[in-house]
Design a protein around this motif. Structure first.
Motif, PDB file in Angstrom:
ATOM      1  N   GLU A   1       0.540   3.994  -2.631  1.00  0.00           N
ATOM      2  CA  GLU A   1       0.160   5.512  -2.343  1.00  0.00           C
ATOM      3  C   GLU A   1       1.338   6.535  -2.761  1.00  0.00           C
TER       4      GLU A   1
ATOM      5  N   PRO B   1       1.036  -1.253   0.093  1.00  0.00           N
ATOM      6  CA  PRO B   1      -0.013  -0.124  -0.141  1.00  0.00           C
ATOM      7  C   PRO B   1       0.960   1.210   0.068  1.00  0.00           C
TER       8      PRO B   1
ATOM      9  N   ASP C   1       0.623   9.294  -5.541  1.00  0.00           N
ATOM     10  CA  ASP C   1       0.880  10.854  -5.050  1.00  0.00           C
ATOM     11  C   ASP C   1       1.738  11.711  -6.202  1.00  0.00           C
TER      12      ASP C   1
END
Length: 77
Positions: A16, A12, A20
């Motif tokens: 992430e 994860p 971003d």
């Protein structure tokens, strides 16, 4: 802990971080696109713009090389 292999599932945290980075760049493209641009069109624009940006980076890097040095120098006769 060993380094993950290419085929290991993404964590994860990795997803992430990638999201971003991607959405920051995507927002730049979408904000500059003509009004009414669809998400699909913006993604196509991203492909073209990102490829062009990579090409510009390569050209700039190539222009930064001033002259051959070391064993790459041509000897004058």
């Amino acid at each position: 802990m060993t380094a993950p292999k290419k085929t290991d599932p993404l964590s994860p945290a990795e997803v992430e971080a990638a999201a971003d980075c991607f959405f920051e760049l995507f927002d730049v493209v979408l904000s500059r696109a003509p009004e009414g641009t669809t998400i699909e069109d913006a993604l196509k624009l991203c492909e073209s713009i990102f490829a062009y940006a990579h090409k510009r980076r390569a050209v700039a890097k190539e222009e930064g090389v001033t002259a051959p040095f070391g064993f790459n120098k041509k000897e004058e006769a």
